[in-house]
Design a protein around this motif. Structure first.
Motif, short mmCIF file in Angstrom:
data_model
loop_
_atom_site.label_atom_id
_atom_site.label_comp_id
_atom_site.label_asym_id
_atom_site.label_seq_id
_atom_site.Cartn_x
_atom_site.Cartn_y
_atom_site.Cartn_z
N SER A 12 0.94 -1.19 -0.28
CA SER A 12 0.19 0.26 -0.14
C SER A 12 1.48 0.75 0.31
O SER A 12 1.47 1.61 0.95
N LYS A 13 0.96 2.14 -0.76
CA LYS A 13 2.04 2.89 -1.13
C LYS A 13 1.21 4.21 -1.47
O LYS A 13 0.23 4.16 -2.53
N THR A 14 0.93 4.80 -0.35
CA THR A 14 -0.25 6.00 -0.72
C THR A 14 0.38 7.04 -0.70
O THR A 14 0.27 9.10 -1.09
N GLU A 15 1.60 7.54 -0.36
CA GLU A 15 1.54 8.76 -0.04
C GLU A 15 2.32 9.46 -1.81
O GLU A 15 2.92 8.37 -2.68
N GLU A 16 3.46 10.78 -1.93
CA GLU A 16 3.80 11.24 -2.64
C GLU A 16 3.07 11.41 -4.62
O GLU A 16 3.38 10.87 -5.34
N CYS A 17 1.45 11.72 -4.03
CA CYS A 17 0.58 11.89 -4.94
C CYS A 17 0.93 13.82 -5.02
O CYS A 17 0.28 13.93 -4.42
N SER A 18 1.14 13.97 -6.47
CA SER A 18 1.70 15.27 -6.77
C SER A 18 0.30 15.99 -7.15
O SER A 18 0.85 16.92 -7.02
N GLY A 19 -0.55 15.49 -7.45
CA GLY A 19 -1.87 16.08 -7.88
C GLY A 19 -1.57 16.30 -9.14
O GLY A 19 -0.38 15.28 -9.80
N ILE A 20 -2.39 16.58 -10.29
CA ILE A 20 -2.27 16.09 -12.13
C ILE A 20 -1.49 17.62 -12.16
O ILE A 20 -2.13 18.84 -12.15
N ILE A 21 -0.66 16.80 -13.15
CA ILE A 21 -0.09 17.93 -13.76
C ILE A 21 -0.06 18.38 -15.47
O ILE A 21 0.01 17.41 -16.30
N PRO A 22 -0.61 19.90 -15.87
CA PRO A 22 -0.92 19.97 -16.19
C PRO A 22 0.22 19.39 -18.23
O PRO A 22 1.01 19.10 -18.09
N VAL A 23 -0.34 18.83 -18.40
CA VAL A 23 0.56 17.99 -20.42
C VAL A 23 0.05 19.18 -21.26
O VAL A 23 -0.60 18.82 -21.79
N ASN A 24 1.02 19.35 -21.90
CA ASN A 24 1.16 20.21 -22.94
C ASN A 24 1.06 19.22 -24.31
O ASN A 24 2.23 19.12 -24.79
N TYR A 25 0.11 19.53 -24.83
CA TYR A 25 -0.66 18.09 -26.12
C TYR A 25 0.37 18.84 -27.59
O TYR A 25 0.32 17.64 -28.54
N GLU A 26 -0.02 20.37 -27.26
CA GLU A 26 0.83 19.91 -29.06
C GLU A 26 1.98 19.98 -29.25
O GLU A 26 1.81 19.46 -30.18
N ASP A 27 3.10 20.42 -27.71
CA ASP A 27 4.25 19.84 -28.50
C ASP A 27 4.59 18.51 -29.07
O ASP A 27 5.27 18.04 -29.63
N LYS A 28 3.22 17.47 -27.86
CA LYS A 28 3.84 15.72 -27.85
C LYS A 28 3.77 15.68 -29.46
O LYS A 28 3.97 15.20 -30.23
N LEU A 29 2.13 16.28 -29.97
CA LEU A 29 1.65 16.30 -31.50
C LEU A 29 2.32 16.58 -32.60
O LEU A 29 2.40 15.84 -33.77
N ILE A 30 3.14 18.18 -32.41
CA ILE A 30 4.41 18.71 -33.29
C ILE A 30 5.18 17.09 -33.64
O ILE A 30 5.34 17.19 -34.66
N ALA A 31 6.16 17.09 -32.09
CA ALA A 31 6.71 16.54 -32.73
C ALA A 31 6.80 15.26 -33.51
O ALA A 31 7.61 14.96 -34.01
N LYS A 32 5.29 15.02 -32.85
CA LYS A 32 5.08 13.23 -33.23
C LYS A 32 5.25 12.76 -34.63
O LYS A 32 5.42 12.61 -35.78
N LYS A 33 4.38 14.99 -35.54
CA LYS A 33 4.00 14.94 -37.27
C LYS A 33 5.24 14.94 -37.54
O LYS A 33 5.20 14.11 -38.54
N LYS A 34 6.19 15.29 -37.62
CA LYS A 34 7.56 15.08 -37.58
C LYS A 34 8.04 13.92 -38.84
O LYS A 34 8.66 13.74 -39.19
#
Lengths: 117, 121
Positions: B99-121
């Motif tokens: 049971s590991k419950t510690e170190e939950c940092s929360g929802i970090i907003p992911v920058n989808y634009e960068d991810k998808l543009i990099a893949k398009k290349k």
């Protein structure tokens, strides 16, 4: 005082000029008013296949299907944990598959599910 | 030795018979060199769905949880052994959940634009 004098083009002693120009610039720092990252409903709660009540809150009452991420609003990790736990509970004989346990129907709603009218 | 958890569902029986089944299960475990840490009773409840086992259709069952430490070879031998026991409806071994419950940092907003543009290349 000396900075204001500079603006108007008047002269001060050179040493004082350099110091005052630099001390007027904004200090580079992280945004002090940044909000802490948003936490999902299960942040900090241990997910287990044994507590069927918790798992049933993320399952449809009519069909027993697991709700997707856009409905539950959980973060990646917790959604995966919940899915694995629900599947385990099904196989181990702890949770019903095709419907939601009737004793848990009156539980508070966590998921924002919208039914078409 | 790795730590295992045995989720055991027994047939709905009277108390002395359930005790006898649990006793022989724990003895079988200890025979194969396991150290039983804890035995929990999760109560007798209605099964979530009807289970047919050993030519009987079960609707109620007693839920038990055995956590023990043992050699990895114990799992397959115990599955065979418990499969032959008429009073056992369902047996499942799994690794003891950490049971590991510690170190939950929360929802970090992911920058989808960068991810998808990099893949398009």
């Amino acid at each position: 005082f000396c900075a204001a004098a500079l603006l108007w083009g008047r002269r001060c002693s050179s040493r004082q000029e350099e110091v005052s120009v630099k001390s007027d610039y904004p200090i580079q720092m992280e945004n002090p008013y940044k909000e802490p990252p948003r936490k999902c409903v299960l942040c900090g709660i241990n997910v287990d296949y044994k507590n069927v009540q918790l798992l049933s809150q993320f399952v449809s009452p009519h069909t027993g299907r697991i709700y997707g991420r856009h409905i539950t609003g959980l973060c990646n990790k917790k959604q995966k944990e919940i899915t694995k736990a629900i599947k385990r509970a099904h196989v181990f004989g702890f949770m019903p598959v095709m419907f939601k346990n009737p004793s848990f129907l009156m539980d508070p709603k966590i998921c924002n599910i919208k039914y078409p009218e | 030795m790795p730590r295992y958890e045995l989720a055991l569902i027994l047939k709905a029986m009277q108390r002395p018979e359930t005790a006898a089944v649990l006793k022989r299960t724990v003895e079988a475990l200890m025979e194969r060199g396991a150290v039983v840490r804890n035995l929990e009773n999760l109560g007798e409840r209605a099964l979530p769905y009807k289970i047919s086992k050993h030519k009987q259709r079960h609707r109620r069952g007693g839920y038990f949880l055995v956590d023990f430490e043992g050699p990895p070879s114990i799992v397959s031998t115990m599955m065979d052994h418990l499969g032959r026991d008429i009073d056992v409806i369902r047996r499942t071994f799994l690794k003891h959940p950490v049971s590991k419950t510690e170190e939950c940092s929360g929802i970090i907003p992911v920058n989808y634009e960068d991810k998808l543009i990099a893949k398009k290349k």
